[in-house]
Design an enzyme around this catalytic site. Structure first.
Site, PDB file in Angstrom:
ATOM      1  CB  THR A 293      -0.747   7.240  10.650  1.00 18.49           C
ATOM      2  OG1 THR A 293      -0.049   8.320  10.034  1.00 18.49           O
ATOM      3  CG2 THR A 293      -1.768   7.828  11.620  1.00 18.49           C
ATOM      4  CG  ASP A 294       3.887   9.429   9.845  1.00 22.09           C
ATOM      5  OD1 ASP A 294       2.786   9.036   9.396  1.00 22.09           O
ATOM      6  OD2 ASP A 294       4.655  10.170   9.197  1.00 22.09           O
TER       7      ASP A 294
ATOM      8  CE  LYS B 254      -4.978   4.813  10.810  1.00 16.73           C
ATOM      9  NZ  LYS B 254      -5.557   3.556  10.254  1.00 16.73           N
TER      10      LYS B 254
ATOM     11  CB  THR C  23      -5.837   6.827   3.467  1.00 13.53           C
ATOM     12  OG1 THR C  23      -6.427   6.549   2.201  1.00 13.53           O
ATOM     13  CG2 THR C  23      -5.703   5.557   4.265  1.00 13.53           C
TER      14      THR C  23
ATOM     15  CG  ASP D 147     -13.166  -5.625  -2.319  1.00 14.31           C
ATOM     16  OD1 ASP D 147     -14.262  -5.904  -1.770  1.00 14.31           O
ATOM     17  OD2 ASP D 147     -12.985  -5.726  -3.548  1.00 14.31           O
TER      18      ASP D 147
ATOM     19  N   GLY E  66      -6.795  -2.018  -0.728  1.00 14.22           N
ATOM     20  CA  GLY E  66      -5.907  -0.855  -0.605  1.00 14.22           C
ATOM     21  C   GLY E  66      -4.459  -1.238  -0.883  1.00 14.22           C
TER      22      GLY E  66
ATOM     23  CB  ALA F 181      -7.487   3.463   6.924  1.00 14.24           C
TER      24      ALA F 181
ATOM     25  CE1 TYR G  67      -5.330   8.521   7.767  1.00 15.74           C
ATOM     26  CE2 TYR G  67      -3.259   9.549   8.389  1.00 15.74           C
ATOM     27  CZ  TYR G  67      -3.963   8.450   7.951  1.00 15.74           C
ATOM     28  OH  TYR G  67      -3.301   7.273   7.707  1.00 15.74           O
TER      29      TYR G  67
HETATM   30  N1  LIG Z   1      -0.809   5.729   2.759  1.00 12.76           N
HETATM   31  C1  LIG Z   1       0.020   6.215   3.678  1.00 12.76           C
HETATM   32  O1  LIG Z   1       0.909   7.016   3.390  1.00 12.76           O
HETATM   33  C2  LIG Z   1      -0.098   5.760   5.101  1.00 12.76           C
HETATM   34  C3  LIG Z   1       0.773   6.319   6.060  1.00 12.76           C
HETATM   35  C4  LIG Z   1       0.660   5.893   7.385  1.00 12.76           C
HETATM   36  C5  LIG Z   1      -0.266   4.952   7.751  1.00 12.76           C
HETATM   37  N2  LIG Z   1      -1.114   4.441   6.805  1.00 12.76           N
HETATM   38  C6  LIG Z   1      -2.098   3.457   7.231  1.00 12.76           C
HETATM   39  O2  LIG Z   1      -1.856   2.240   6.544  1.00 12.76           O
HETATM   40  C7  LIG Z   1      -3.087   1.526   6.398  1.00 12.76           C
HETATM   41  C8  LIG Z   1      -3.256   1.099   4.937  1.00 12.76           C
HETATM   42  O3  LIG Z   1      -3.307   2.283   4.160  1.00 12.76           O
HETATM   43  P1  LIG Z   1      -3.128   2.266   2.587  1.00 12.76           P
HETATM   44  O4  LIG Z   1      -1.986   3.143   2.265  1.00 12.76           O
HETATM   45  O5  LIG Z   1      -3.166   0.857   2.087  1.00 12.76           O
HETATM   46  O6  LIG Z   1      -4.463   3.041   2.199  1.00 12.76           O
HETATM   47  P2  LIG Z   1      -5.427   2.909   0.931  1.00 12.76           P
HETATM   48  O7  LIG Z   1      -4.650   2.472  -0.239  1.00 12.76           O
HETATM   49  O8  LIG Z   1      -6.191   4.176   0.917  1.00 12.76           O
HETATM   50  O9  LIG Z   1      -6.356   1.694   1.355  1.00 12.76           O
HETATM   51  C9  LIG Z   1      -7.378   1.825   2.307  1.00 12.76           C
HETATM   52  C10 LIG Z   1      -8.457   0.884   1.886  1.00 12.76           C
HETATM   53  O10 LIG Z   1      -9.509   0.955   2.859  1.00 12.76           O
HETATM   54  C11 LIG Z   1     -10.720   0.885   2.146  1.00 12.76           C
HETATM   55  N3  LIG Z   1     -11.824   1.407   2.940  1.00 12.76           N
HETATM   56  C12 LIG Z   1     -12.179   2.699   3.161  1.00 12.76           C
HETATM   57  N4  LIG Z   1     -13.290   2.729   3.908  1.00 12.76           N
HETATM   58  C13 LIG Z   1     -13.629   1.450   4.171  1.00 12.76           C
HETATM   59  C14 LIG Z   1     -14.695   0.836   4.870  1.00 12.76           C
HETATM   60  N5  LIG Z   1     -15.640   1.565   5.477  1.00 12.76           N
HETATM   61  N6  LIG Z   1     -14.739  -0.510   4.944  1.00 12.76           N
HETATM   62  C15 LIG Z   1     -13.809  -1.263   4.318  1.00 12.76           C
HETATM   63  N7  LIG Z   1     -12.793  -0.745   3.613  1.00 12.76           N
HETATM   64  C16 LIG Z   1     -12.703   0.601   3.554  1.00 12.76           C
HETATM   65  C17 LIG Z   1     -10.476   1.705   0.899  1.00 12.76           C
HETATM   66  O11 LIG Z   1     -11.455   1.404  -0.076  1.00 12.76           O
HETATM   67  P3  LIG Z   1     -11.862   2.520  -1.174  1.00 12.76           P
HETATM   68  O12 LIG Z   1     -10.629   2.733  -1.987  1.00 12.76           O
HETATM   69  O13 LIG Z   1     -12.972   1.872  -1.883  1.00 12.76           O
HETATM   70  O14 LIG Z   1     -12.241   3.739  -0.390  1.00 12.76           O
HETATM   71  C18 LIG Z   1      -9.081   1.248   0.514  1.00 12.76           C
HETATM   72  O15 LIG Z   1      -9.123   0.096  -0.291  1.00 12.76           O
HETATM   73  C19 LIG Z   1      -4.179   2.466   6.905  1.00 12.76           C
HETATM   74  O16 LIG Z   1      -4.472   2.123   8.231  1.00 12.76           O
HETATM   75  C20 LIG Z   1      -3.532   3.834   6.871  1.00 12.76           C
HETATM   76  O17 LIG Z   1      -4.097   4.706   7.817  1.00 12.76           O
HETATM   77  C21 LIG Z   1      -1.035   4.803   5.478  1.00 12.76           C
END
Ligand SMILES: NC(=O)c1ccc[n+]([C@@H]2O[C@H](COP(=O)([O-])OP(=O)(O)OC[C@H]3O[C@@H](n4cnc5c(N)ncnc54)[C@H](OP(=O)(O)O)[C@@H]3O)[C@@H](O)[C@H]2O)c1
Length: 301
Positions: A112-113, A140, A73, A42, A22, A71, A136
């Site tokens: 997350t916020d 979380k 997301t 991954d 991710g 996550a 979501y």
């Molecule tokens: N993005 C935002 O704006 C945001 C804001 C606040 C907090 N966060 C938090 O930050 C963290 C990182 O988010 P990110 O932005 O890096 O999200 P991301 O780019 O969507 O990455 C999440 C990763 O988790 C993988 N995943 C999903 N289901 C899974 C499973 N069952 N087992 C193993 N891997 C799995 C996804 O794989 P696939 O792509 O193959 O599904 C993806 O590679 C998360 O905890 C998210 O909740 C993100």
């Protein structure tokens, strides 16, 4: 803490990174100091919903730290598939926490916020009351509770917001694509937050690990903006950096003109004071971080 000190502090540590594909996972892999024994897995290598696989991986790797960057997301889609969101964001986190506890490891759980409702006038502190307003955010929050419940003070719950990176699907990459494809973009102007570069966040995770920071903390880049101003900044910085667009006009609209399946907090600014104190750094202004990422994308293109 400079790069050398960070490297020294983490040298020889074993780290299991779940969700290594991710945005935050990739950023962590890119900046992980050389002396760290990193196992970045991954989704294909470790599905965190598979309790047995998680126990086996943690038992084999024997990490000092587990980082959960995996996550569900998809904020809007979560409204129509809440079970899946909870299986990944609550149960997946719980599996990692249980395995970390058995291995006597610490764990970073990224949150997350969106655990807040966005109705508060000042930025949210880590101990402010949570009240998610979408599936979501609920899932979380359940992940936070599960992780804290198993690991207590051996867990770092790090809430962040509006994460973007040069890769994957995020607001930055979506805006750049749409600016190429369309003459006009309408972007919501009455939701306030802080865009956060995945690399800034990854660096803070490492600093926190080096200083063995645990408990619940917040981190975003510095400052505040709306999605509309974020989109305008992307357009301006991309033009300056050398991306060429047609004349795409960006128009501000209220949230009421852009109905989505999931409700979103109006203002979800996070108070970062406790983490600033713990790591001794203030963080970079969001626009400066954005400029760096956009330039990097031009170099890559
Ligand atoms: N993005 C935002 O704006 C945001 C804001 C606040 C907090 N966060 C938090 O930050 C963290 C990182 O988010 P990110 O932005 O890096 O999200 P991301 O780019 O969507 O990455 C999440 C990763 O988790 C993988 N995943 C999903 N289901 C899974 C499973 N069952 N087992 C193993 N891997 C799995 C996804 O794989 P696939 O792509 O193959 O599904 C993806 O590679 C998360 O905890 C998210 O909740 C993100």
């Amino acid at each position: 803490m400079n790069a050398f000190d960070l490297q020294q502090a983490l040298a020889g540590r074993r780290v299991l990174l779940a969700g290594g594909g991710g945005q935050v996972g990739v950023a962590l892999r890119q900046i992980m100091p050389g002396g760290v024994e990193l196992q970045a897995l991954d989704r294909g290598a470790l599905d965190i919903t598979d309790r047995k696989a998680v126990t086996e991986a943690v038992g084999r790797i024997k990490p000092d730290w587990v980082i959960n960057a995996a996550a569900y997301t998809a904020v809007d889609k979560a409204e129509s598939e809440p079970e899946l969101a909870f299986v990944i964001n609550r149960d997946g986190a719980a599996h990692l926490a249980q395995a970390a506890a058995e291995a006597n490891a610490r764990m970073v759980q990224i949150s997350t916020d969106y655990v807040f409702d966005g109705e508060q006038a000042r930025p949210y502190r880590p101990d402010d009351a949570v009240n998610p307003i979408n599936v979501y955010g609920e899932s979380k929050l359940a992940g936070e509770v599960a992780t804290r419940g198993v690991l207590g003070e051996r867990a770092l719950i790090l809430r962040t917001a509006w994460v973007y990176s040069p890769h994957g699907r995020n607001f930055l990459t979506t805006m750049l694509r749409l600016m190429r494809e369309r003459d006009e973009l309408k972007v919501v102007e009455d939701q306030v937050g802080t865009p956060t570069s995945a690399s800034s966040l990854a660096r803070v995770i490492l600093l926190a690990m080096a200083r063995e920071v645990t408990g619940t903390h917040h981190w975003t880049d510095a400052g505040a903006t709306s999605w509309y101003d974020f989109a305008c900044a992307i357009g301006e910085l991309a033009e300056i950096a050398g991306f060429t667009f047609g004349a795409c006009r960006i128009a501000p609209i209220p949230t009421s003109d852009y109905p989505t399946p999931a409700r979103r907090p109006t203002s979800s600014l996070l108070d970062k004071q406790s983490m600033r104190q713990a790591i001794g750094e203030d963080g970079v202004q969001w626009k400066k971080a954005l400029r760096q990422v956009v330039s990097q994308m031009v170099d890559l293109s």
